[in-house]
Design a protein around this motif. Structure first.
Motif, PDB file in Angstrom:
ATOM      1  N   SER A  15       4.687   3.118  11.012  1.00  0.00           N
ATOM      2  CA  SER A  15       3.262   3.181  11.319  1.00  0.00           C
ATOM      3  C   SER A  15       3.016   4.353  12.258  1.00  0.00           C
ATOM      4  CB  SER A  15       2.796   1.875  11.967  1.00  0.00           C
ATOM      5  OG  SER A  15       1.466   2.021  12.454  1.00  0.00           O
ATOM      6  N   LEU A  16       2.203   5.298  11.827  1.00  0.00           N
ATOM      7  CA  LEU A  16       1.915   6.461  12.662  1.00  0.00           C
ATOM      8  C   LEU A  16       0.912   6.122  13.765  1.00  0.00           C
ATOM      9  CD1 LEU A  16       1.761   9.275   9.962  1.00  0.00           C
ATOM     10  CD2 LEU A  16       3.675   8.557  11.387  1.00  0.00           C
ATOM     11  N   ALA A  17       0.193   5.017  13.584  1.00  0.00           N
ATOM     12  CA  ALA A  17      -0.740   4.592  14.625  1.00  0.00           C
ATOM     13  C   ALA A  17       0.013   4.054  15.835  1.00  0.00           C
ATOM     14  CB  ALA A  17      -1.679   3.520  14.086  1.00  0.00           C
ATOM     15  N   ASP A  18       1.156   3.400  15.573  1.00  0.00           N
ATOM     16  CA  ASP A  18       1.903   2.757  16.658  1.00  0.00           C
ATOM     17  C   ASP A  18       3.187   3.487  17.005  1.00  0.00           C
ATOM     18  OD1 ASP A  18      -0.010   0.752  16.401  1.00  0.00           O
ATOM     19  OD2 ASP A  18       1.212  -0.348  14.944  1.00  0.00           O
ATOM     20  N   ARG A  64       0.179  12.803  11.181  1.00  0.00           N
ATOM     21  CA  ARG A  64      -0.681  12.055  12.101  1.00  0.00           C
ATOM     22  C   ARG A  64      -1.932  12.867  12.424  1.00  0.00           C
ATOM     23  NH1 ARG A  64       2.756  10.958  15.980  1.00  0.00           N
ATOM     24  NH2 ARG A  64       3.035   8.724  15.668  1.00  0.00           N
ATOM     25  N   ALA A  65      -1.756  14.150  12.675  1.00  0.00           N
ATOM     26  CA  ALA A  65      -2.904  15.003  12.993  1.00  0.00           C
ATOM     27  C   ALA A  65      -3.878  15.108  11.822  1.00  0.00           C
ATOM     28  CB  ALA A  65      -2.417  16.398  13.392  1.00  0.00           C
ATOM     29  N   ALA A  66      -3.344  14.976  10.589  1.00  0.00           N
ATOM     30  CA  ALA A  66      -4.187  15.052   9.396  1.00  0.00           C
ATOM     31  C   ALA A  66      -4.842  13.720   9.055  1.00  0.00           C
ATOM     32  CB  ALA A  66      -3.360  15.543   8.208  1.00  0.00           C
ATOM     33  N   GLY A  67      -4.542  12.665   9.834  1.00  0.00           N
ATOM     34  CA  GLY A  67      -5.189  11.382   9.623  1.00  0.00           C
ATOM     35  C   GLY A  67      -4.371  10.343   8.891  1.00  0.00           C
ATOM     36  N   ALA A  68      -3.103  10.644   8.593  1.00  0.00           N
ATOM     37  CA  ALA A  68      -2.261   9.647   7.918  1.00  0.00           C
ATOM     38  C   ALA A  68      -1.938   8.509   8.881  1.00  0.00           C
ATOM     39  CB  ALA A  68      -0.973  10.291   7.413  1.00  0.00           C
ATOM     40  N   HIS A  69      -1.914   7.282   8.373  1.00  0.00           N
ATOM     41  CA  HIS A  69      -1.595   6.140   9.231  1.00  0.00           C
ATOM     42  C   HIS A  69      -0.228   5.537   8.939  1.00  0.00           C
ATOM     43  CE1 HIS A  69      -2.321   3.413   5.897  1.00  0.00           C
ATOM     44  NE2 HIS A  69      -3.601   3.723   5.818  1.00  0.00           N
ATOM     45  N   GLU A  86       0.832  -1.207   0.000  1.00  0.00           N
ATOM     46  CA  GLU A  86       0.000   0.000   0.000  1.00  0.00           C
ATOM     47  C   GLU A  86       0.863   1.253   0.000  1.00  0.00           C
ATOM     48  OE1 GLU A  86      -2.720  -0.053   3.214  1.00  0.00           O
ATOM     49  OE2 GLU A  86      -3.974  -1.643   2.383  1.00  0.00           O
ATOM     50  N   ALA A  87       1.942   1.240   0.777  1.00  0.00           N
ATOM     51  CA  ALA A  87       2.839   2.396   0.806  1.00  0.00           C
ATOM     52  C   ALA A  87       3.532   2.582  -0.532  1.00  0.00           C
ATOM     53  CB  ALA A  87       3.872   2.231   1.924  1.00  0.00           C
ATOM     54  N   ALA A  88       3.928   1.488  -1.160  1.00  0.00           N
ATOM     55  CA  ALA A  88       4.559   1.575  -2.478  1.00  0.00           C
ATOM     56  C   ALA A  88       3.597   2.156  -3.501  1.00  0.00           C
ATOM     57  CB  ALA A  88       5.039   0.195  -2.917  1.00  0.00           C
ATOM     58  N   LEU A 134      10.420  17.824   2.803  1.00  0.00           N
ATOM     59  CA  LEU A 134       9.172  17.881   2.054  1.00  0.00           C
ATOM     60  C   LEU A 134       8.282  16.708   2.459  1.00  0.00           C
ATOM     61  CD1 LEU A 134       8.055  19.606  -0.484  1.00  0.00           C
ATOM     62  CD2 LEU A 134       8.522  17.504  -1.755  1.00  0.00           C
ATOM     63  N   ALA A 135       6.986  16.977   2.521  1.00  0.00           N
ATOM     64  CA  ALA A 135       5.989  15.940   2.773  1.00  0.00           C
ATOM     65  C   ALA A 135       4.972  15.959   1.640  1.00  0.00           C
ATOM     66  CB  ALA A 135       5.281  16.185   4.101  1.00  0.00           C
ATOM     67  N   ILE A 136       4.604  14.757   1.166  1.00  0.00           N
ATOM     68  CA  ILE A 136       3.556  14.621   0.165  1.00  0.00           C
ATOM     69  C   ILE A 136       2.525  13.642   0.717  1.00  0.00           C
ATOM     70  CG2 ILE A 136       2.978  13.890  -2.170  1.00  0.00           C
ATOM     71  CD1 ILE A 136       5.661  14.798  -3.099  1.00  0.00           C
ATOM     72  N   VAL A 137       1.292  14.102   0.860  1.00  0.00           N
ATOM     73  CA  VAL A 137       0.237  13.300   1.467  1.00  0.00           C
ATOM     74  C   VAL A 137      -0.738  12.839   0.397  1.00  0.00           C
ATOM     75  CG1 VAL A 137      -1.626  13.243   3.156  1.00  0.00           C
ATOM     76  CG2 VAL A 137       0.441  14.583   3.627  1.00  0.00           C
ATOM     77  N   THR A 138      -0.940  11.523   0.317  1.00  0.00           N
ATOM     78  CA  THR A 138      -1.939  10.954  -0.581  1.00  0.00           C
ATOM     79  C   THR A 138      -2.809  10.025   0.254  1.00  0.00           C
ATOM     80  OG1 THR A 138      -0.343   9.237  -1.190  1.00  0.00           O
ATOM     81  CG2 THR A 138      -0.570  11.092  -2.688  1.00  0.00           C
ATOM     82  N   GLU A 139      -4.087  10.389   0.339  1.00  0.00           N
ATOM     83  CA  GLU A 139      -5.023   9.660   1.183  1.00  0.00           C
ATOM     84  C   GLU A 139      -4.457   9.561   2.600  1.00  0.00           C
ATOM     85  OE1 GLU A 139      -6.038   6.017  -0.773  1.00  0.00           O
ATOM     86  OE2 GLU A 139      -7.078   7.056  -2.405  1.00  0.00           O
ATOM     87  N   ARG A 140      -4.161   8.351   3.083  1.00  0.00           N
ATOM     88  CA  ARG A 140      -3.717   8.222   4.476  1.00  0.00           C
ATOM     89  C   ARG A 140      -2.237   7.841   4.584  1.00  0.00           C
ATOM     90  NH1 ARG A 140      -7.507   4.844   8.158  1.00  0.00           N
ATOM     91  NH2 ARG A 140      -6.304   6.011   9.709  1.00  0.00           N
ATOM     92  N   HIS A 141      -1.476   8.211   3.572  1.00  0.00           N
ATOM     93  CA  HIS A 141      -0.032   7.986   3.591  1.00  0.00           C
ATOM     94  C   HIS A 141       0.686   9.323   3.460  1.00  0.00           C
ATOM     95  CE1 HIS A 141      -1.514   4.009   2.381  1.00  0.00           C
ATOM     96  NE2 HIS A 141      -0.385   3.527   2.842  1.00  0.00           N
TER      97      HIS A 141
END
Length: 257
Positions: A108-111, A222-227, A4-6, A185-192
């Protein structure tokens, strides 16, 4: 999780290419991506396959489509799966005879561990990390250019105000006593969230500034919902990302000139 990350990384590359004035992207029949940004950075032009087993025929087809667009550009073939002899030979015939292995790291941002604050004390220095506005693209380019030993124009020609103004792209700067000293730099796509271009000026290295940029990116993601956070690392940067909680999940092959 790794797959999924790939796929998120591939989608982020496609999304970035899509907003560039001269960007080109096209998918192969089995999902491999041809993406040309026009940058002078080889891995930002070329072909990316995130399949467990790369399809040599698909790679060949996309190479043919790429050739008219990369004649004056450095480019690459990047594979998540094992590169067989057929693809290795195909790359060499197109001048891509240098093979690199790139660690693909995940967190994993959840853990994962809680990340730090925006402002901290590093010995005698007070360090503040903040997102950059799109009108600060030259600052971003100057720091990264110096950090990586490249002309700033290579950075600014890709990360323009238009690109840095996109909702899914966020640039960060770390200031040591008010002086820009590190960036990322950060690039956010959906929850990654993908991390890229984490660099520190030579005179400010080994003081935790790169780590502070990484922590700010992770906290905001993490605050934006990325896991999940992911990145490709150089060998030199591995300790930085391991200290932040990232672990190498696999190694990708990259063929360049």
């Amino acid at each position: 999780m790794v797959r999924e990350a790939a796929e998120a990384f591939q989608a982020a590359t496609e999304q970035l290419t899509d907003i560039l004035p001269n960007g080109l992207h096209e998918r192969g029949p089995n999902g491999a991506l041809l993406a040309v940004t026009g940058s002078m950075i080889p891995v930002l032009n070329g072909i990316m396959s995130v399949s467990d087993v790369p399809d040599a025929e698909e790679i060949r087809l996309l190479c043919e489509k790429a050739e008219p667009h990369v004649q004056q550009l450095p480019w690459s073939i990047r594979l998540r799966g094992e590169a067989g002899e057929e693809i290795t030979t195909l790359a060499a015939r197109r001048g891509l005879s240098t093979r690199l292995q790139q660690p693909f790291m995940l967190l994993s941002l959840a853990d994962g561990p809680e990340v730090g604050r925006d402002q901290r004390q590093f010995g005698p220095e007070s360090v503040t990390v903040r997102p950059l506005g799109d009108d600060e693209h030259e600052t971003f380019a100057a720091v990264l250019g110096t950090a990586f030993g490249a002309p700033p124009v290579i950075i600014s020609s890709l990360y323009t105000p238009h690109v840095l103004g996109q909702a899914f792209v966020k640039a960060y700067i770390a200031e040591a006593d008010g002086i820009p000293a590190a960036a990322g730099l950060a690039i956010v796509t959906e929850r990654h969230v993908g991390l890229a271009n984490i660099g520190t000026l030579p005179d400010h290295r080994r003081r935790g500034l790169g780590r502070a940029v990484v922590e700010a990116i992770l906290r905001d993601a993490r605050a934006a919902g990325a896991h999940t956070a992911y990145l490709h690392s150089s060998d030199e940067a591995l300790p930085l990302f391991e200290q932040a909680g990232f672990r190498t999940e696999e190694s990708w092959a990259a063929f360049t000139a």
